[in-house]
Write a protein that holds these residues in place. Structure first.
Motif, PDB file in Angstrom:
ATOM      1  N   PHE A 143       0.837  -1.192   0.000  1.00 46.96           N
ATOM      2  CA  PHE A 143       0.000   0.000   0.000  1.00 46.96           C
ATOM      3  C   PHE A 143       0.880   1.253   0.000  1.00 46.96           C
ATOM      4  N   VAL A 144       1.954   1.227   0.780  1.00 48.44           N
ATOM      5  CA  VAL A 144       2.853   2.380   0.850  1.00 48.44           C
ATOM      6  C   VAL A 144       3.609   2.549  -0.468  1.00 48.44           C
ATOM      7  N   ILE A 145       4.004   1.442  -1.101  1.00 55.88           N
ATOM      8  CA  ILE A 145       4.664   1.534  -2.411  1.00 55.88           C
ATOM      9  C   ILE A 145       3.744   2.194  -3.432  1.00 55.88           C
ATOM     10  N   ILE A 146       2.487   1.763  -3.474  1.00 58.84           N
ATOM     11  CA  ILE A 146       1.537   2.367  -4.417  1.00 58.84           C
ATOM     12  C   ILE A 146       1.325   3.842  -4.089  1.00 58.84           C
ATOM     13  N   SER A 147       1.249   4.170  -2.806  1.00 56.77           N
ATOM     14  CA  SER A 147       1.102   5.584  -2.419  1.00 56.77           C
ATOM     15  C   SER A 147       2.300   6.402  -2.880  1.00 56.77           C
ATOM     16  N   GLY A 148       3.507   5.832  -2.766  1.00 62.07           N
ATOM     17  CA  GLY A 148       4.690   6.531  -3.246  1.00 62.07           C
ATOM     18  C   GLY A 148       4.666   6.717  -4.755  1.00 62.07           C
ATOM     19  N   TYR A 149       4.259   5.679  -5.470  1.00 64.60           N
ATOM     20  CA  TYR A 149       4.183   5.775  -6.930  1.00 64.60           C
ATOM     21  C   TYR A 149       3.208   6.862  -7.365  1.00 64.60           C
ATOM     22  N   LEU A 150       2.079   6.955  -6.686  1.00 59.30           N
ATOM     23  CA  LEU A 150       1.074   7.954  -7.037  1.00 59.30           C
ATOM     24  C   LEU A 150       1.426   9.344  -6.523  1.00 59.30           C
ATOM     25  N   SER A 151       2.503   9.463  -5.749  1.00 57.93           N
ATOM     26  CA  SER A 151       2.932  10.760  -5.227  1.00 57.93           C
ATOM     27  C   SER A 151       4.047  11.375  -6.054  1.00 57.93           C
ATOM     28  N   ARG A 152       4.455  10.723  -7.140  1.00 58.07           N
ATOM     29  CA  ARG A 152       5.586  11.228  -7.920  1.00 58.07           C
ATOM     30  C   ARG A 152       5.363  12.640  -8.427  1.00 58.07           C
ATOM     31  N   ASN A 153       4.156  12.930  -8.888  1.00 59.37           N
ATOM     32  CA  ASN A 153       3.853  14.259  -9.435  1.00 59.37           C
ATOM     33  C   ASN A 153       2.898  15.025  -8.531  1.00 59.37           C
ATOM     34  N   PHE A 154       2.900  14.665  -7.253  1.00 62.00           N
ATOM     35  CA  PHE A 154       1.907  15.237  -6.341  1.00 62.00           C
ATOM     36  C   PHE A 154       2.026  16.748  -6.237  1.00 62.00           C
ATOM     37  N   TRP A 155       3.250  17.254  -6.197  1.00 62.11           N
ATOM     38  CA  TRP A 155       3.446  18.694  -5.989  1.00 62.11           C
ATOM     39  C   TRP A 155       3.325  19.494  -7.274  1.00 62.11           C
ATOM     40  N   ASN A 156       3.031  18.840  -8.397  1.00 63.83           N
ATOM     41  CA  ASN A 156       2.882  19.559  -9.664  1.00 63.83           C
ATOM     42  C   ASN A 156       1.474  20.071  -9.895  1.00 63.83           C
ATOM     43  N   SER A 157       0.572  19.805  -8.968  1.00 64.95           N
ATOM     44  CA  SER A 157      -0.828  20.187  -9.149  1.00 64.95           C
ATOM     45  C   SER A 157      -1.343  20.870  -7.895  1.00 64.95           C
ATOM     46  N   ASN A 158      -1.983  22.025  -8.070  1.00 64.05           N
ATOM     47  CA  ASN A 158      -2.570  22.724  -6.927  1.00 64.05           C
ATOM     48  C   ASN A 158      -3.684  21.893  -6.300  1.00 64.05           C
ATOM     49  N   ALA A 159      -4.486  21.230  -7.134  1.00 63.43           N
ATOM     50  CA  ALA A 159      -5.603  20.438  -6.615  1.00 63.43           C
ATOM     51  C   ALA A 159      -5.101  19.308  -5.729  1.00 63.43           C
ATOM     52  N   LYS A 160      -4.020  18.654  -6.143  1.00 58.35           N
ATOM     53  CA  LYS A 160      -3.481  17.562  -5.348  1.00 58.35           C
ATOM     54  C   LYS A 160      -2.850  18.071  -4.062  1.00 58.35           C
ATOM     55  N   THR A 161      -2.208  19.221  -4.138  1.00 59.48           N
ATOM     56  CA  THR A 161      -1.627  19.793  -2.934  1.00 59.48           C
ATOM     57  C   THR A 161      -2.709  20.144  -1.917  1.00 59.48           C
ATOM     58  N   ASN A 162      -3.843  20.643  -2.399  1.00 57.19           N
ATOM     59  CA  ASN A 162      -4.955  20.945  -1.493  1.00 57.19           C
ATOM     60  C   ASN A 162      -5.443  19.703  -0.764  1.00 57.19           C
ATOM     61  N   LYS A 163      -5.258  18.526  -1.384  1.00 56.99           N
ATOM     62  CA  LYS A 163      -5.729  17.289  -0.766  1.00 56.99           C
ATOM     63  C   LYS A 163      -4.957  16.953   0.499  1.00 56.99           C
ATOM     64  N   LEU A 164      -3.804  17.575   0.724  1.00 57.13           N
ATOM     65  CA  LEU A 164      -3.095  17.364   1.979  1.00 57.13           C
ATOM     66  C   LEU A 164      -3.976  17.737   3.161  1.00 57.13           C
ATOM     67  N   VAL A 165      -4.827  18.730   2.972  1.00 58.27           N
ATOM     68  CA  VAL A 165      -5.759  19.133   4.027  1.00 58.27           C
ATOM     69  C   VAL A 165      -7.106  18.454   3.837  1.00 58.27           C
ATOM     70  N   ASP A 166      -7.602  18.437   2.599  1.00 61.20           N
ATOM     71  CA  ASP A 166      -8.952  17.922   2.322  1.00 61.20           C
ATOM     72  C   ASP A 166      -9.111  16.456   2.702  1.00 61.20           C
ATOM     73  N   THR A 167      -8.145  15.622   2.320  1.00 65.90           N
ATOM     74  CA  THR A 167      -8.302  14.183   2.533  1.00 65.90           C
ATOM     75  C   THR A 167      -7.318  13.602   3.535  1.00 65.90           C
ATOM     76  N   PHE A 168      -6.622  14.446   4.278  1.00 65.89           N
ATOM     77  CA  PHE A 168      -5.725  13.938   5.307  1.00 65.89           C
ATOM     78  C   PHE A 168      -6.015  14.582   6.663  1.00 65.89           C
ATOM     79  N   VAL A 169      -5.812  15.883   6.753  1.00 60.77           N
ATOM     80  CA  VAL A 169      -5.905  16.548   8.051  1.00 60.77           C
ATOM     81  C   VAL A 169      -7.341  16.564   8.573  1.00 60.77           C
ATOM     82  N   VAL A 170      -8.278  17.068   7.767  1.00 65.99           N
ATOM     83  CA  VAL A 170      -9.672  17.176   8.225  1.00 65.99           C
ATOM     84  C   VAL A 170     -10.284  15.802   8.492  1.00 65.99           C
ATOM     85  N   PRO A 171     -10.213  14.836   7.553  1.00 68.91           N
ATOM     86  CA  PRO A 171     -10.755  13.503   7.859  1.00 68.91           C
ATOM     87  C   PRO A 171     -10.068  12.861   9.056  1.00 68.91           C
ATOM     88  N   TYR A 172      -8.771  13.118   9.228  1.00 58.81           N
ATOM     89  CA  TYR A 172      -8.046  12.542  10.361  1.00 58.81           C
ATOM     90  C   TYR A 172      -8.680  12.970  11.683  1.00 58.81           C
TER      91      TYR A 172
END
Length: 423
Positions: free
Chosen positions: A134-163
């Motif tokens: 699961f962590v390997i797949i998460s790393g693979y899908l994070s390769r271009n994570f910082w290239n998109s504003n929408a994905k960067t926003n998900k650091l709060v949308d789908t991590f911090v708030v749901p947490y």
């Protein structure tokens, strides 16, 4: 020939009179199987913008100088109004994600019956590779994570708030089941550790992408972290314990997955998983500790000397990677009945505790008839059904406001100009 004249078919020595050729952005990775999913939930992001010439605004291909500000406002507005066709998700990674999340539910459900050899063997087999993969797949899908504003926003949308919401929700559930109220936001309870660990792994992504030898460095950190009794606050114990798998995922490219699709690799993978199952059965009979399979305990916690601890962590890393790639080689590449379910694995991960926790506390999972091979099979089958239910689109409709809150009001629009000093 007159030196002032030039043949019609001769190259133009003046670069200002030629259109610039196509420029390839080396940061863009080719898609898995020609069109992979670039993100676990959101799907592929847009291609990186055209490179800039001498700074300034992006230049249109075939032109020398950037256009004056406002020259293309109307054209860009018309382009934005037209819906752009989305690239179709490839099914492979979605297949992998659903099978892994089903194994998560099975593993958690087996805990009350670990005294039985059958349940313990299956538990060890699952825990050796399912979270590392699961962590390997998460790393693979994070390769271009910082290239998109929408994905960067998900650091709060789908991590911090749901947490925070899930942490409070499970504290309330435990209290309703008769346990003492306990809420420690910095020390994630049970399954919530993955959200906060993934948050920090993704925050560290730019550092690993800048390194020349990221995998050896991450393995060294993983091995030496065993000398310290790292606290579980903010999932730091899991952050270091599973770090190499995330970095390996960051380093993977689509052609690595294609290499796993060879027939001889699939044959070897069957042998690897069968051998792993046999080792799990032998290990289960020894009644040795299960602590190594959680990837978080120090050598002192496991009563190991420094050299035994290093040897154990190294061997476990090799075994986990072998099982991870064997599993990846055997997962179907095309559309299956569970492909669509793999697009909503976050819901299953965060919500399956609502089913499993009461089943544990109320004694439903420790009935005498469950302590045996048929009992392990019954638990695994029921857990698989729960995973299907929690990955349905109806589940997402009901719980989307918790798991994927829309916090657009919280972010500045990319088009908003930054204020200059003295303005």
């Amino acid at each position: 020939m007159d030196p002032g004249r030039r043949r019609a078919d001769a190259p133009d020595p003046d670069p200002s009179r030629r259109a610039f050729p196509h420029v390839t952005d080396i940061r863009y990775s080719p898609p898995l199987q020609q069109a992979p999913s670039a993100d676990a939930e959101a799907g592929p992001g847009p291609r990186a913008p055209e490179r800039r010439l001498w700074g300034g605004e992006p230049r249109e291909r075939g032109t020398l100088w950037p256009e004056p500000p406002g020259a293309r406002v109307q054209e860009e507005a018309e382009e934005a109004a037209e819906p752009k066709p989305q690239r179709k998700r490839e099914p492979y990674l979605d297949n992998v994600k659903f099978l892994l999340i089903a194994l998560v539910v099975v593993g958690h459900s087996l805990v009350p019956t670990l005294a039985a050899d059958a349940s313990r063997s299956l538990y060890i087999f699952i825990y050796t590779f399912h979270m590392p993969l699961f962590v390997i797949i998460s790393g693979y899908l994070s390769r271009n994570f910082w290239n998109s504003n929408a994905k960067t926003n998900k650091l709060v949308d789908t991590f911090v708030v749901p947490y925070v919401i899930v942490e409070v929700g499970y504290a309330a559930l435990r209290t309703a089941l008769g346990q003492k109220w306990s809420l420690t936001i910095i020390d994630p309870a049970w399954l919530n550790w993955y959200l906060i660990a993934l948050l920090f792994w993704r925050l560290s992504t730019p550092v690993w992408k800048r390194m020349r030898f990221p995998i050896p460095v991450s393995i060294a950190i993983y091995l030496f972290a065993g000398f310290s009794q790292i606290s579980g606050d903010f999932s730091m114990d899991r952050f270091f314990g599973l770090l190499p798998f995330f970095v390996i995922g960051l380093s993977l490219q689509p052609h690595h997955f294609e290499w796993l699709n060879k027939r001889w690799i699939k044959a070897v993978s069957v042998v690897v998983l069968l051998a792993a199952a046999a080792v799990a059965m032998v290990y289960s009979k020894t009644k040795l500790t299960l602590q190594p399979f959680y990837f978080k305990h120090s050598y002192a916690d496991m009563d190991l000397s420094w050299w035994m601890g290093l040897g154990l962590r190294t061997g476990l890393l090799v075994a986990s990677l072998a099982m991870c790639f064997a599993f990846l080689a055997l997962v179907p590449r095309g559309e299956t009945w569970y492909t669509d379910l793999g697009t909503r694995t976050l819901y299953c991960y965060l919500l399956h505790g609502v089913v499993v926790l009461p089943a544990k506390e109320l004694g439903w999972l420790d009935q005498p008839w469950l302590f045996g091979p048929l009992g392990a099979l019954a638990i695994a089958t029921s857990a698989f059904a729960v995973a299907i239910l929690l990955c349905l689109p109806e589940t997402r409709t009901v719980f989307k406001w918790i798991i994927e809150p829309r916090l657009t009001w919280l972010y500045r629009r990319p088009s908003e100009a930054k204020p200059t000093v003295g303005s």
